[in-house]
Design an enzyme around this catalytic site. Structure first.
Site, PDB file in Angstrom:
ATOM      1  N   LYS A   1       2.175   0.069  -3.358  1.00 17.78           N
ATOM      2  CA  LYS A   1       2.510   0.976  -4.464  1.00 17.78           C
ATOM      3  C   LYS A   1       2.889   0.238  -5.741  1.00 17.78           C
ATOM      4  O   LYS A   1       2.019  -0.177  -6.492  1.00 17.78           O
ATOM      5  CB  LYS A   1       3.579   1.968  -4.023  1.00 17.78           C
ATOM      6  CG  LYS A   1       3.081   2.957  -2.961  1.00 17.78           C
ATOM      7  CD  LYS A   1       3.991   4.143  -2.799  1.00 17.78           C
ATOM      8  CE  LYS A   1       3.539   5.042  -1.648  1.00 17.78           C
ATOM      9  NZ  LYS A   1       2.247   5.697  -1.885  1.00 17.78           N
TER      10      LYS A   1
ATOM     11  N   PHE B   1       6.694   7.867   7.911  1.00 13.19           N
ATOM     12  CA  PHE B   1       5.430   7.979   7.187  1.00 13.19           C
ATOM     13  C   PHE B   1       5.003   6.568   6.806  1.00 13.19           C
ATOM     14  O   PHE B   1       5.653   5.913   5.994  1.00 13.19           O
ATOM     15  CB  PHE B   1       5.516   8.848   5.941  1.00 13.19           C
ATOM     16  CG  PHE B   1       4.190   8.947   5.233  1.00 13.19           C
ATOM     17  CD1 PHE B   1       3.251   9.861   5.668  1.00 13.19           C
ATOM     18  CD2 PHE B   1       3.874   8.106   4.193  1.00 13.19           C
ATOM     19  CE1 PHE B   1       1.992   9.928   5.056  1.00 13.19           C
ATOM     20  CE2 PHE B   1       2.624   8.165   3.571  1.00 13.19           C
ATOM     21  CZ  PHE B   1       1.681   9.084   3.999  1.00 13.19           C
TER      22      PHE B   1
ATOM     23  N   ASP C   1       8.829  -1.473   6.347  1.00 11.78           N
ATOM     24  CA  ASP C   1       7.880  -0.847   5.426  1.00 11.78           C
ATOM     25  C   ASP C   1       8.632  -0.516   4.141  1.00 11.78           C
ATOM     26  O   ASP C   1       9.323   0.500   4.049  1.00 11.78           O
ATOM     27  CB  ASP C   1       7.284   0.405   6.065  1.00 11.78           C
ATOM     28  CG  ASP C   1       6.275   1.110   5.158  1.00 11.78           C
ATOM     29  OD1 ASP C   1       6.250   0.815   3.943  1.00 11.78           O
ATOM     30  OD2 ASP C   1       5.535   1.976   5.661  1.00 11.78           O
TER      31      ASP C   1
END
Length: 415
Positions: A270, A156, A241
């Protein structure tokens, strides 16, 4: 407007007027691209949030790790308020007095020479893809239009058209073809399959050190080191990531640190915005990021003064090491408590730092149902892929807070 059975189902159990009103407004006027739990949040402080009816909940999702420092951390709020009164946006058409210090400090934290700031995590992934391809053409010498990137099944990385083109989640991909070419998929954790997928056109290997959306999937021990060695041997960029796994969530600054691995490109987001503002970036050395020249990539808001000020304060907090230690200590406590429940409705528990994937037995229930039961116990969590409940409390949580979570799980398992 036609009746919406989803809305009716969500509201079946509600008599609370304000909760019902907010859910109806959201479902009537906002596209249904999420399936939220039946709670309307209005206030947050630390690891706890309060809904519009005054009920308190322990936040064990933390904005998918965007809220590593909790809701409304005083240091971050103070820095944001200070910058709000000064300057928020200039665009990159001009220099500002916040971007340089932020870039320097984030480069130091990552051990890289340069950063390229963006806003959202998906933008940062797109940036890493573009940089990798351009590096492949200009530095590695891959023939034009032939660059390939190897990614992992179960990944993801976001929801843009290009990113969903290499997703294996049919819900995320259905209806969005034609897909962007140039990607190959291999099983996560399988080094032999990865090596077989790499050829002279390969410019990067893109992976999550831990697959968060996949259910907090931790790769086999030594896997990241093997990927690093393979990328070195084949002259391929290793792109990590760390949008969910990075910035202290796993008990180290980056999840790659658990194997003493340094990727060629860090992808960050984030928690870099402290839960206050969208801040993302990629970090790499100059021989990689030098392929970006004026006009070849950019963002109106990327690197704006407000984002840079908040991001720099986040970096300062991480540089002190307190949050990494808290995540490691609290993670051990959580792992011990959850581990006692394996075989009692829980099939498996995976924990790295203060991040856990709890697989509930498919013979008994679903992850969604457990999250609904947790909500009734004052706990906010979210399922992943049917049977997994993801847990990621803010790193400001206490052992007493985790006791509330564990007690809820014990009661649910017992029932």
């Amino acid at each position: 407007m036609a009746p919406d059975t989803h809305v009716e189902t969500v509201l079946d159990s509600f008599t609370d007027g304000e909760t019902r009103t907010h859910i109806e407004l959201t479902e009537d006027f906002a596209a249904h691209n999420y399936h939220p739990l039946r709670v309307v949040l209005a206030h947050g402080e630390g690891a706890w949030v309060t809904d519009v009816e005054g009920r308190r909940y322990l936040d064990c999702l933390a904005g998918y790790s965007a809220l590593n420092f909790g809701h409304g951390h005083p240091r971050l709020l103070a820095r944001a308020h200070e910058q709000l009164d000064r300057l928020t946006l200039t665009s990159r058409a001009f220099y500002n007095d916040q971007l340089g210090p932020f870039s320097r400090d984030l480069a130091e934290l990552t051990g890289k020479e340069m950063i390229l700031p963006m806003n959202t995590g998906a933008e940062a992934v797109e940036t890493a893809i573009k940089v990798s391809r351009k590096w492949g053409y200009l530095v590695k010498g891959v023939p034009e239009n032939q660059a390939t990137i190897v990614a992992m099944e179960g990944n993801f990385h976001g929801r843009t058209t290009t990113i969903v083109s290499f997703s294996t989640d049919t819900v995320a991909t259905a209806g969005y073809a034609p897909y962007t070419p140039g990607f190959r998929l291999v099983p996560y954790g399988d080094v032999e399959a990865l090596e077989a997928a790499i050829d002279d056109t390969t410019v990067a290997v893109l992976l999550e050190p831990i697959q968060g959306e996949g259910g907090v999937i931790i790769p086999p021990e030594g896997y990241l080191q093997q990927v690093r060695a393979l990328c070195n041997r084949t002259e391929v960029l290793m792109v990590a990531d760390e949008i969910q796994s990075g910035l202290a969530r796993t008990g180290r600054t980056f999840a790659c640190d658990h194997e003493d691995v340094v990727p060629d490109i860090y992808v960050l987001g984030k928690a870099l915005g402290g839960g206050l503002y969208p801040v993302s970036a990629i970090a790499a050395d100059g021989d990689v990021l030098s392929v970006i020249t004026p006009g070849t990539h950019g963002s109106t808001f990327g690197g704006n003064p407000l984002a840079a000020a908040i991001g720099r304060e986040v970096v300062a907090m991480l540089s002190e090491g307190e949050f990494q230690k808290r995540a490691a200590t609290l993670g051990s406590y959580l792992a011990d408590g959850l581990g006692e429940l394996v075989g009692q409705g829980i099939d498996e528990v995976r924990v790295r730092g203060l991040w856990a994937g709890v697989d509930v037995s498919p013979d008994l229930t679903t992850g969604r149902h457990v999250c609904e039961q947790l909500l009734d116990h004052g706990i906010l969590a979210k399922e992943a892929h049917g049977q997994t409940v993801r847990l990621a409390p803010p790193l400001v949580a206490t052992e007493e807070d985790l006791d509330v979570l564990l007690a809820a799980f014990r009661e649910i398992c017992a029932s």
